[in-house]
Design a protein around this motif. Sequence first.
Motif, PDB file in Angstrom:
ATOM      1  N   GLU A   1      -0.144   4.042   2.536  1.00 62.46           N
ATOM      2  CA  GLU A   1       0.272   3.741   3.908  1.00 62.46           C
ATOM      3  C   GLU A   1       1.780   3.903   4.059  1.00 62.46           C
TER       4      GLU A   1
ATOM      5  N   PHE B   1      -5.658  -4.310  -5.770  1.00 60.37           N
ATOM      6  CA  PHE B   1      -6.718  -3.540  -6.387  1.00 60.37           C
ATOM      7  C   PHE B   1      -7.864  -4.378  -6.944  1.00 60.37           C
TER       8      PHE B   1
ATOM      9  N   GLN C   1      -0.227  -1.871  -5.108  1.00 60.76           N
ATOM     10  CA  GLN C   1      -1.551  -1.774  -4.532  1.00 60.76           C
ATOM     11  C   GLN C   1      -2.343  -3.052  -4.802  1.00 60.76           C
TER      12      GLN C   1
ATOM     13  N   HIS D   1       4.387   6.515  -6.413  1.00 55.89           N
ATOM     14  CA  HIS D   1       3.744   5.587  -7.345  1.00 55.89           C
ATOM     15  C   HIS D   1       4.589   5.389  -8.595  1.00 55.89           C
TER      16      HIS D   1
ATOM     17  N   ARG E   1       0.970 -10.852   2.901  1.00 53.61           N
ATOM     18  CA  ARG E   1      -0.468 -10.912   2.674  1.00 53.61           C
ATOM     19  C   ARG E   1      -1.157 -11.489   3.895  1.00 53.61           C
TER      20      ARG E   1
ATOM     21  N   LEU F   1      -1.398  -7.479  -7.169  1.00 48.99           N
ATOM     22  CA  LEU F   1      -0.608  -6.284  -6.842  1.00 48.99           C
ATOM     23  C   LEU F   1      -0.331  -5.496  -8.103  1.00 48.99           C
TER      24      LEU F   1
ATOM     25  N   ASN G   1       0.853  -1.190   0.000  1.00 52.29           N
ATOM     26  CA  ASN G   1       0.000   0.000   0.000  1.00 52.29           C
ATOM     27  C   ASN G   1       0.890   1.242   0.000  1.00 52.29           C
TER      28      ASN G   1
END
Length: 392
Positions: free
Chosen positions: A73, A141, A139, A93, A110, A134, A70
């Motif tokens: 985060e 998603f 992410q 990103h 995970r 991922l 994330n």
Amino acid sequence: MVRRLLERQQAGELATRHVRAVAETVGVSERTVWRWLEQAKATGQVEAPVRQGYAVSDEVWALLGEVGGNVAELRRRLAAAGGASVPSASTLHRVIRRDRRAGRALLVRREPVVAGPSRPDPLHELGLDVVAGLGAGGQVFLREQKHLVQVPVLVPGAQVVHTSVVRSVLRTVAHAAGVGAVVCLYGDAGQGKTVALQYALSQMPHPARVRRVHVGVHPTVPELRRVLADALELGRRLPRGAGEADLTLVNALWQPRVLVLDEAQRLPGPALEFLRGLWDHPDTDTALVLAGAGSERALRRVPALASRVLTWELVPRLSQREGATVMAAFHSLWEDVSADDVAWVDEHVGHGNFRTWAKLTSHLTAETYGKSRAVVDSWMLERACARLMGPL
């Protein structure tokens, strides 16, 4: 380069292709080149600014794995740690996406999946715990879409069978979603491509950003642009100009998604070339699944796109050897049918086509409806097969 672009713009000769060429040459996005032009007009500085690159250290990379990939985060934790300079979310990103595409492994912790004894976690079985779902930025998603697990043919009591083909499609979709790649799912009509794809999407981690693109026969590029905008929920925000509209689509594809385009064999060469251009853009972080009977032949006619396909996934016919076992798992009506009868049905009507087997099951379900004990005999099988054979 910025000076030349500015001169063209002042002369009214600047086109999107000029900006795209500069962006590809310099290795930045088109959006960045447009920003340079605006800055040049405002400040008079025509030289492209020197970019101070940000690099993710091994410690930050390990922290990214600890937070499950994330990025938001991760940035919050970096800010809480009181670092000297915390990069923007877009920078994080972009750099993480670049490193992932360059092959930098991300070990994601995970959360364990609580699964009942009759429904084990298929991702765990396939060893996809680390990378499944991922995006290139890390992410998660994709969401569980349990309604997709239902077989499209109306067969009460039927369920998806975990064949080797279904597991292979699941692995392929998970891989593509993890790296934002293009995959092609092909095979003859009725082999179970759509069911396997829907099941794979339903088993991925959540939350989801799956979008389906519905195209007509031989759509033009403007038509394809419009249906892509509808799938991405852009609505009326899509500009009328082709260049600006394409830039809007690229901005939407920057978010990690999975775009599913069924019946891809309907797309002509120009539409496929248009897709290739969108997925070539460095800011695109969306996986593209092209599926359909004959889709592989359509893609082969556009070598530039075919060369970018990560996986060619064939969904073959159901073999006669596994027919009895698979059908018994597909529906309880087949549990007491002998292997010889199943072989006879496959030879005369089934031919390894899963859609045909599903239709047969639907007929048998109607035949046994209301009976205290549903038993399928040879006479019922012959009647059901006769209904599917059509006029001679």
